[in-house]
Design a protein around this motif. Structure first.
Motif, mmCIF file in Angstrom:
data_model
loop_
_atom_site.group_PDB
_atom_site.id
_atom_site.type_symbol
_atom_site.label_atom_id
_atom_site.label_comp_id
_atom_site.label_asym_id
_atom_site.label_seq_id
_atom_site.Cartn_x
_atom_site.Cartn_y
_atom_site.Cartn_z
ATOM 1 N N TRP A 1 61.565 62.700 14.037
ATOM 2 C CA TRP A 1 61.956 62.422 12.658
ATOM 3 C C TRP A 1 63.330 61.768 12.529
ATOM 4 O O TRP A 1 63.659 61.182 11.511
ATOM 5 N N CYS A 2 64.153 61.850 13.569
ATOM 6 C CA CYS A 2 65.534 61.370 13.492
ATOM 7 C C CYS A 2 65.642 59.998 14.162
ATOM 8 O O CYS A 2 65.630 59.908 15.386
ATOM 9 N N GLY A 3 65.720 58.951 13.349
ATOM 10 C CA GLY A 3 65.804 57.581 13.859
ATOM 11 C C GLY A 3 66.903 57.366 14.882
ATOM 12 O O GLY A 3 66.657 56.835 15.969
ATOM 13 N N PRO A 4 68.146 57.760 14.563
ATOM 14 C CA PRO A 4 69.233 57.578 15.541
ATOM 15 C C PRO A 4 69.001 58.352 16.848
ATOM 16 O O PRO A 4 69.428 57.908 17.909
ATOM 17 N N CYS A 5 68.302 59.497 16.764
ATOM 18 C CA CYS A 5 67.994 60.273 17.986
ATOM 19 C C CYS A 5 67.042 59.487 18.883
ATOM 20 O O CYS A 5 67.215 59.436 20.098
ATOM 21 N N ILE A 6 66.036 58.894 18.259
ATOM 22 C CA ILE A 6 65.044 58.110 18.998
ATOM 23 C C ILE A 6 65.716 56.898 19.630
ATOM 24 O O ILE A 6 65.491 56.570 20.796
ATOM 25 N N ARG A 7 66.600 56.252 18.865
ATOM 26 C CA ARG A 7 67.341 55.095 19.370
ATOM 27 C C ARG A 7 68.222 55.481 20.557
ATOM 28 O O ARG A 7 68.266 54.781 21.559
ATOM 29 N N LEU A 8 68.923 56.599 20.444
ATOM 30 C CA LEU A 8 69.790 57.082 21.524
ATOM 31 C C LEU A 8 68.969 57.314 22.786
ATOM 32 O O LEU A 8 69.353 56.904 23.878
ATOM 33 N N ARG A 9 67.824 57.950 22.609
ATOM 34 C CA ARG A 9 66.969 58.232 23.762
ATOM 35 C C ARG A 9 66.492 56.931 24.411
ATOM 36 O O ARG A 9 66.619 56.748 25.612
ATOM 37 N N LYS A 10 65.959 56.028 23.600
ATOM 38 C CA LYS A 10 65.384 54.791 24.140
ATOM 39 C C LYS A 10 66.434 53.834 24.689
ATOM 40 O O LYS A 10 66.244 53.244 25.749
ATOM 41 N N ASP B 1 65.502 69.976 21.518
ATOM 42 C CA ASP B 1 64.743 69.169 20.565
ATOM 43 C C ASP B 1 64.287 70.025 19.389
ATOM 44 O O ASP B 1 63.901 71.178 19.567
ATOM 45 N N PHE B 2 64.356 69.425 18.210
ATOM 46 C CA PHE B 2 63.942 70.108 16.991
ATOM 47 C C PHE B 2 62.931 69.239 16.232
ATOM 48 O O PHE B 2 63.248 68.678 15.189
ATOM 49 N N PRO B 3 61.709 69.105 16.793
ATOM 50 C CA PRO B 3 60.708 68.282 16.128
ATOM 51 C C PRO B 3 60.223 68.943 14.838
ATOM 52 O O PRO B 3 60.285 70.163 14.702
ATOM 53 N N ARG B 4 59.725 68.122 13.898
ATOM 54 C CA ARG B 4 59.234 68.648 12.626
ATOM 55 C C ARG B 4 57.721 68.588 12.490
ATOM 56 O O ARG B 4 57.139 69.375 11.765
ATOM 57 N N GLN B 5 57.107 67.631 13.167
ATOM 58 C CA GLN B 5 55.652 67.507 13.028
ATOM 59 C C GLN B 5 54.950 68.611 13.805
ATOM 60 O O GLN B 5 55.355 68.969 14.901
ATOM 61 N N GLN C 1 55.296 70.581 17.957
ATOM 62 C CA GLN C 1 56.009 71.855 17.992
ATOM 63 C C GLN C 1 56.118 72.395 19.409
ATOM 64 O O GLN C 1 55.198 72.266 20.213
ATOM 65 N N LEU C 2 57.263 72.988 19.691
ATOM 66 C CA LEU C 2 57.527 73.570 20.998
ATOM 67 C C LEU C 2 57.060 75.020 21.011
ATOM 68 O O LEU C 2 56.885 75.629 19.953
ATOM 69 N N ALA D 1 57.319 79.077 21.338
ATOM 70 C CA ALA D 1 58.280 79.977 20.684
ATOM 71 C C ALA D 1 59.505 80.248 21.538
ATOM 72 O O ALA D 1 60.633 80.298 21.039
ATOM 73 N N ALA D 2 59.311 80.404 22.842
ATOM 74 C CA ALA D 2 60.443 80.695 23.734
ATOM 75 C C ALA D 2 61.414 79.520 23.760
ATOM 76 O O ALA D 2 62.637 79.711 23.747
ATOM 77 N N GLN D 3 60.876 78.299 23.787
ATOM 78 C CA GLN D 3 61.736 77.114 23.808
ATOM 79 C C GLN D 3 62.470 76.953 22.477
ATOM 80 O O GLN D 3 63.649 76.623 22.448
ATOM 81 N N VAL D 4 61.789 77.200 21.377
ATOM 82 C CA VAL D 4 62.422 77.127 20.055
ATOM 83 C C VAL D 4 63.600 78.099 20.002
ATOM 84 O O VAL D 4 64.689 77.763 19.541
#
Length: 138
Positions: free
Chosen positions: A38-47, A69-73, A77-78, A80-83
């Motif tokens: 969901w975070c455009g700048p995050c995706i850009r940083l990664r790529k 990572d904090f995905p929204r879709q 979803q990760l 529970a332990a990872q969250v």
């Protein structure tokens, strides 16, 4: 075998395991707080930076990598332990919930440098900001 997949670097999800590895290998830890879906700048940083060969080649020998990572879709979803691990890490290092937010920390968890938002620079420049700190920590 997993290390030979797409790239030569592995992003860990467990900060505690990362600090153990960093201590063992005498490396610094790069922590990346991201909203991967969901975070455009995050995706850009990664790529543009974190998945660049320049960064990956450097990171392989000098850094232990952690992604919180904090995905929204729902489909992303990760477990529970990872969250829980990601939230604990955010409570400690990113209480304001900034995305992307990237930290360079030592094996004891001390913050040495931070990037708030997308670092609008080349992968080479990004690495050149890490390298003197990594060299000084030995």
């Amino acid at each position: 075998m997993a290390a030979f997949l797409l790239s030569g670097v592995t992003w860990m999800g467990d900060f505690k395991a990362a600090t153990t590895e960093a201590a063992k290998e005498d490396k610094l830890i790069l922590v990346n707080f991201s909203g991967s879906d969901w975070c455009g700048p995050c995706i850009r940083l990664r790529k543009e930076i974190l998945e660049s060969s320049t960064f990956e080649n450097y990171a392989k020998d000098h850094l232990v990598l952690v992604r919180a990572d904090f995905p929204r879709q729902k489909k992303n979803q990760l477990d529970a332990a990872q969250v829980k691990r990601n939230e604990a890490l955010a409570d400690k290092y990113n209480p304001e919930g900034k995305f992307p937010f990237t930290l360079l920390v030592d094996k004891n968890g001390k913050v040495l440098k931070e990037w708030d938002g997308y670092p609008n620079e080349s992968p080479e420049k990004f690495v050149s900001e890490i390298n003197p700190i990594a060299n000084a920590s030995h």
